[in-house]
Motif scaffolding. Structure first.
Motif, PDB file in Angstrom:
ATOM      1  N   LYS A  30       0.845  -1.197   0.000  1.00  0.00           N
ATOM      2  CA  LYS A  30       0.000   0.000   0.000  1.00  0.00           C
ATOM      3  C   LYS A  30       0.880   1.247   0.000  1.00  0.00           C
ATOM      4  O   LYS A  30       1.995   1.225   0.519  1.00  0.00           O
ATOM      5  CB  LYS A  30      -0.906   0.037   1.238  1.00  0.00           C
ATOM      6  CG  LYS A  30      -1.716  -1.231   1.503  1.00  0.00           C
ATOM      7  CD  LYS A  30      -1.011  -2.133   2.473  1.00  0.00           C
ATOM      8  CE  LYS A  30      -1.827  -3.357   2.838  1.00  0.00           C
ATOM      9  NZ  LYS A  30      -1.028  -4.400   3.489  1.00  0.00           N
ATOM     10  N   HIS A  38      -7.365   1.672  -2.443  1.00  0.00           N
ATOM     11  CA  HIS A  38      -6.963   1.354  -1.068  1.00  0.00           C
ATOM     12  C   HIS A  38      -8.170   1.143  -0.154  1.00  0.00           C
ATOM     13  O   HIS A  38      -8.171   0.233   0.693  1.00  0.00           O
ATOM     14  CB  HIS A  38      -6.070   2.462  -0.511  1.00  0.00           C
ATOM     15  CG  HIS A  38      -4.683   2.442  -1.058  1.00  0.00           C
ATOM     16  ND1 HIS A  38      -4.363   2.964  -2.290  1.00  0.00           N
ATOM     17  CD2 HIS A  38      -3.523   1.941  -0.557  1.00  0.00           C
ATOM     18  CE1 HIS A  38      -3.073   2.792  -2.521  1.00  0.00           C
ATOM     19  NE2 HIS A  38      -2.534   2.180  -1.478  1.00  0.00           N
ATOM     20  N   HIS A  39      -9.213   1.974  -0.301  1.00  0.00           N
ATOM     21  CA  HIS A  39     -10.388   1.795   0.553  1.00  0.00           C
ATOM     22  C   HIS A  39     -11.141   0.512   0.190  1.00  0.00           C
ATOM     23  O   HIS A  39     -11.657  -0.190   1.069  1.00  0.00           O
ATOM     24  CB  HIS A  39     -11.319   3.006   0.452  1.00  0.00           C
ATOM     25  CG  HIS A  39     -10.860   4.161   1.281  1.00  0.00           C
ATOM     26  ND1 HIS A  39     -10.129   5.204   0.755  1.00  0.00           N
ATOM     27  CD2 HIS A  39     -11.005   4.433   2.603  1.00  0.00           C
ATOM     28  CE1 HIS A  39      -9.847   6.066   1.718  1.00  0.00           C
ATOM     29  NE2 HIS A  39     -10.363   5.625   2.847  1.00  0.00           N
ATOM     30  N   SER A  44      -9.131  -2.396   1.681  1.00  0.00           N
ATOM     31  CA  SER A  44      -9.220  -2.384   3.139  1.00  0.00           C
ATOM     32  C   SER A  44     -10.605  -2.821   3.609  1.00  0.00           C
ATOM     33  O   SER A  44     -10.738  -3.592   4.573  1.00  0.00           O
ATOM     34  CB  SER A  44      -8.891  -0.991   3.662  1.00  0.00           C
ATOM     35  OG  SER A  44      -8.944  -0.952   5.063  1.00  0.00           O
ATOM     36  N   SER A  45     -11.652  -2.335   2.932  1.00  0.00           N
ATOM     37  CA  SER A  45     -13.014  -2.739   3.279  1.00  0.00           C
ATOM     38  C   SER A  45     -13.216  -4.232   3.064  1.00  0.00           C
ATOM     39  O   SER A  45     -13.897  -4.902   3.855  1.00  0.00           O
ATOM     40  CB  SER A  45     -14.024  -1.949   2.430  1.00  0.00           C
ATOM     41  OG  SER A  45     -13.909  -0.570   2.672  1.00  0.00           O
ATOM     42  N   LYS A  80     -14.784   5.373   6.234  1.00  0.00           N
ATOM     43  CA  LYS A  80     -15.062   4.977   4.858  1.00  0.00           C
ATOM     44  C   LYS A  80     -14.878   3.472   4.684  1.00  0.00           C
ATOM     45  O   LYS A  80     -15.610   2.838   3.925  1.00  0.00           O
ATOM     46  CB  LYS A  80     -14.160   5.745   3.885  1.00  0.00           C
ATOM     47  CG  LYS A  80     -14.501   7.221   3.756  1.00  0.00           C
ATOM     48  CD  LYS A  80     -13.660   7.904   2.714  1.00  0.00           C
ATOM     49  CE  LYS A  80     -14.012   7.442   1.311  1.00  0.00           C
ATOM     50  NZ  LYS A  80     -13.290   8.227   0.282  1.00  0.00           N
ATOM     51  N   GLU A  81     -13.885   2.905   5.372  1.00  0.00           N
ATOM     52  CA  GLU A  81     -13.688   1.458   5.327  1.00  0.00           C
ATOM     53  C   GLU A  81     -14.932   0.724   5.828  1.00  0.00           C
ATOM     54  O   GLU A  81     -15.421  -0.215   5.194  1.00  0.00           O
ATOM     55  CB  GLU A  81     -12.495   1.058   6.200  1.00  0.00           C
ATOM     56  CG  GLU A  81     -11.160   1.552   5.727  1.00  0.00           C
ATOM     57  CD  GLU A  81     -10.076   1.249   6.750  1.00  0.00           C
ATOM     58  OE1 GLU A  81      -8.908   1.375   6.394  1.00  0.00           O
ATOM     59  OE2 GLU A  81     -10.404   0.898   7.901  1.00  0.00           O
ATOM     60  N   GLU A 135      -1.076   4.455   0.365  1.00  0.00           N
ATOM     61  CA  GLU A 135      -1.965   5.495   0.894  1.00  0.00           C
ATOM     62  C   GLU A 135      -2.627   5.018   2.174  1.00  0.00           C
ATOM     63  O   GLU A 135      -2.949   3.837   2.312  1.00  0.00           O
ATOM     64  CB  GLU A 135      -3.060   5.852  -0.118  1.00  0.00           C
ATOM     65  CG  GLU A 135      -2.619   6.747  -1.252  1.00  0.00           C
ATOM     66  CD  GLU A 135      -3.786   7.216  -2.098  1.00  0.00           C
ATOM     67  OE1 GLU A 135      -4.944   6.956  -1.720  1.00  0.00           O
ATOM     68  OE2 GLU A 135      -3.533   7.839  -3.136  1.00  0.00           O
ATOM     69  N   ASP A 136      -2.860   5.960   3.090  1.00  0.00           N
ATOM     70  CA  ASP A 136      -3.660   5.671   4.272  1.00  0.00           C
ATOM     71  C   ASP A 136      -5.142   5.651   3.893  1.00  0.00           C
ATOM     72  O   ASP A 136      -5.544   6.201   2.861  1.00  0.00           O
ATOM     73  CB  ASP A 136      -3.427   6.729   5.355  1.00  0.00           C
ATOM     74  CG  ASP A 136      -2.172   6.445   6.152  1.00  0.00           C
ATOM     75  OD1 ASP A 136      -1.808   5.262   6.293  1.00  0.00           O
ATOM     76  OD2 ASP A 136      -1.540   7.414   6.620  1.00  0.00           O
ATOM     77  N   THR A 137      -5.933   5.037   4.730  1.00  0.00           N
ATOM     78  CA  THR A 137      -7.379   4.992   4.516  1.00  0.00           C
ATOM     79  C   THR A 137      -8.098   5.604   5.709  1.00  0.00           C
ATOM     80  O   THR A 137      -7.534   5.712   6.803  1.00  0.00           O
ATOM     81  CB  THR A 137      -7.863   3.544   4.312  1.00  0.00           C
ATOM     82  OG1 THR A 137      -7.398   2.735   5.396  1.00  0.00           O
ATOM     83  CG2 THR A 137      -7.331   2.967   3.011  1.00  0.00           C
TER      84      THR A 137
END
Length: 408
Positions: free
Chosen positions: A119, A209-210, A213-214, A127-128, A121-123
Motif C-alpha cells: 500500500k 486502497h479503501h 481495506s473494506s 469509509k472502510e 496510501e492511508d485509509t
C-alpha cells in the motif's frame, strides 16, 4: 508469494454490454447522470442509483438494500448473467490516447494483510466501515482494485496468444473507448497464470486502497462462512501501462497572511517568478504552479534548504504539505480540514483559476505528477502518501465484470 484465483463472474450479456457498463458514479455531472438514467434503462447506474426509480433521494442502509434489489432485477431481466465456470478475464481497453491490457482476477485478502500486496496510501476508518457494510448488504463488488506488477515477458506472451482469438466481447462506447474481453477458462492456462503470479515477491495497489481495506474487514467478519469473502476483485496490469496524473490543491484563505507576507514566507524555500496570466504547468518534480490574486507563479524548490531522508520526503505533495500547507497556511489535517480541496481534470489549472477568481478559494497549487517508482519506493518503505497524491488510470467501467459473494 501473492496468489490470485479465477472466479465465476456476473457480467453484462453480450448484446447489452455497451449499454450496461458505466463510468465510476462520481465521474458524472448532474446533467449527464440524469440523461443516462432517463434514456438508458440498461445502465448499471440504475443499480448504483436505485432511488431514481421513485424520484427519491436514498442514503445509508436503505440505499444499500435497494441497490441489492436493482441488482437482482437486472439478473432476472437477463441484463446480467453468471458464468458457469471460474475464469480469469483478459480485458483490453483502447481510447484515443491510451491502450491498457490486464487480467481481472480474485486477489487474496491474506496477501493484503501480510503485506504481499503493498500500500502507499492511508485509509479513513469510517469509509472502510461504510464500504464494508455496503459490500455485505449488496453482495457484490463492481469496481476492481487496480494492482500493478513489474512488467513480465511471460504474462505478455500469454496475453499476446489470447488476443489472437476472437474476444467474447468487442464493443465501443460513446466516450470513444473500445472494449474487448476474453474469458480464460482453460485449466492449463489458468494454472500458468496462477504460477507466474505466485512467483512474484509482491504486488502494488495503484488505486483502490479503501476497496481493498473494506474487503479485509468483510473477510474478518464473514470469511469463515464462505471463501469468496476472503478475496477481492482486482485488475492486474504491468506498471508500464499505468498513467499517473496530479491532484491539485485549492485553499480557501491565506491563514491571516496578506498576499505580500504570504509570498515572503514562500520565498524562504522557493524561487518565485510572477508569470502574470501565463498559465504555468510544472514540467518536473519539485516545481510547483501557484495561482494567487489574478496571477500565475512558478515556485522552484531551493534544494539546499530541504532535507530528503526518505522516499516520502521526495514526493511533491508531501513537500508542499511540509513547507506550505501546514506551517504557513495552518492546515494540519489534510483529510478533514474543510479549508482545502483537491481537483483533477484535463483543463484543471483553468478550473482552478476560475474558482479562485470567483472567490471560492484564495490560492491554488498545481503539481507535477508522481511516478510509478516513487509510488513503489514509498510502499516498500511502509510509508504513506498524503491523500489525493495520485489520480491513476486505467479506471475500469462498472458493470463490466462483477464479483459476487457466495452464500451457499
Amino acid at each position: 508469494m501473492p496468489s490470485i484465483k479465477p472466479f465465476k463472474a456476473i457480467r453484462a450479456t453480450p448484446e447489452k454490454a455497451a449499454h450496461v457498463i458505466s463510468r465510476t458514479y462520481q465521474d458524472y455531472g448532474a446533467e449527464e447522470l440524469e440523461a443516462q438514467l432517463k434514456f438508458n434503462p440498461f445502465s448499471f447506474l440504475h443499480i448504483l442509483n436505485p432511488g431514481y426509480k421513485y424520484s427519491y433521494e436514498i442514503t445509508g442502509e436503505e440505499r444499500f438494500n435497494l441497490v441489492r434489489n436493482r441488482f437482482l432485477e437486472f439478473r432476472e431481466e437477463n441484463h446480467l448473467m453468471k458464468e458457469d465456470a471460474p475464469a480469469f478475464y483478459l480485458y483490453e481497453n483502447k481510447d484515443p490516447h491510451h491502450e491498457y491490457t490486464g487480467i481481472i482476477a480474485a486477489a487474496s485478502v491474506d496477501d493484503y494483510l501480510n503485506d504481499r500486496i503493498k500500500k502507499h496510501e492511508d485509509t479513513l476508518s469510517h469509509k472502510e466501515v461504510l464500504f464494508k457494510d455496503y459490500l455485505k448488504i449488496v453482495g457484490f463488488n463492481a469496481e476492481p482494485v487496480l494492482l500493478t506488477y513489474q512488467d513480465d515477458a511471460s504474462i505478455d506472451e500469454i496475453t499476446s496468444q489470447i488476443k489472437k482469438k476472437l474476444p467474447d466481447y468487442h464493443f465501443y462506447t460513446t466516450d470513444f473507448n473500445q472494449h474487448k474481453i476474453w474469458a480464460i477458462t482453460d485449466a492449463d492456462l489458468i494454472q500458468s497464470i496462477e504460477s507466474i503470479f505466485s512467483n512474484k515477491e509482491k504486488l502494488y495497489i495503484a488505486d483502490g486502497h479503501h476497496r481493498s481495506s473494506s474487503s479485509s474487514l468483510l473477510a474478518q467478519e464473514l470469511g469463515e462462512q464462505n471463501d469468496s469473502y476472503n478475496h477481492f476483485m482486482s485488475f492486474l496490469i504491468p506498471e508500464s501501462q499505468l498513467n499517473i496524473y496530479e491532484f491539485n490543491r485549492l485553499v480557501k484563505d491565506l491563514n491571516g497572511h496578506s498576499k505580500e507576507s504570504f509570498l515572503m514566507q514562500l520565498d524562504q524555500y522557493f524561487r518565485i517568478q510572477n508569470r502574470g496570466l501565463e498559465i504555468y504547468k510544472p514540467s518536473k518534480k519539485h516545481h510547483f504552479s501557484m495561482y494567487l490574486d489574478g496571477d500565475f507563479y512558478s515556485l522552484y524548490l531551493r534544494k539546499d534548504l530541504y532535507k530528503i531522508d526518505t522516499p516520502l520526503d521526495d514526493l511533491d505533495t508531501q513537500m508542499l504539505y511540509d513547507l506550505v500547507l501546514q506551517p504557513i497556511l495552518g492546515i494540519a489535517d489534510l483529510r478533514n480540514d474543510g479549508r482545502i480541496d483537491y481537483s483533477y481534470g484535463k483543463s484543471d489549472l483553468l478550473v482552478m483559476k476560475d474558482k479562485i477568481d470567483r472567490g471560492d478559494f484564495a490560492v491554488g497549487f498545481g503539481l507535477f505528477p508522481a511516478t510509478v517508482q516513487q509510488m513503489k519506493s514509498i510502499a516498500d518503505a511502509n510509508l504513506r502518501m498524503p491523500p489525493k497524491s495520485t489520480f491513476i488510470r486505467p479506471k475500469l467501467p462498472s458493470g463490466l465484470i462483477i464479483y459476487e459473494f457466495e452464500n451457499e
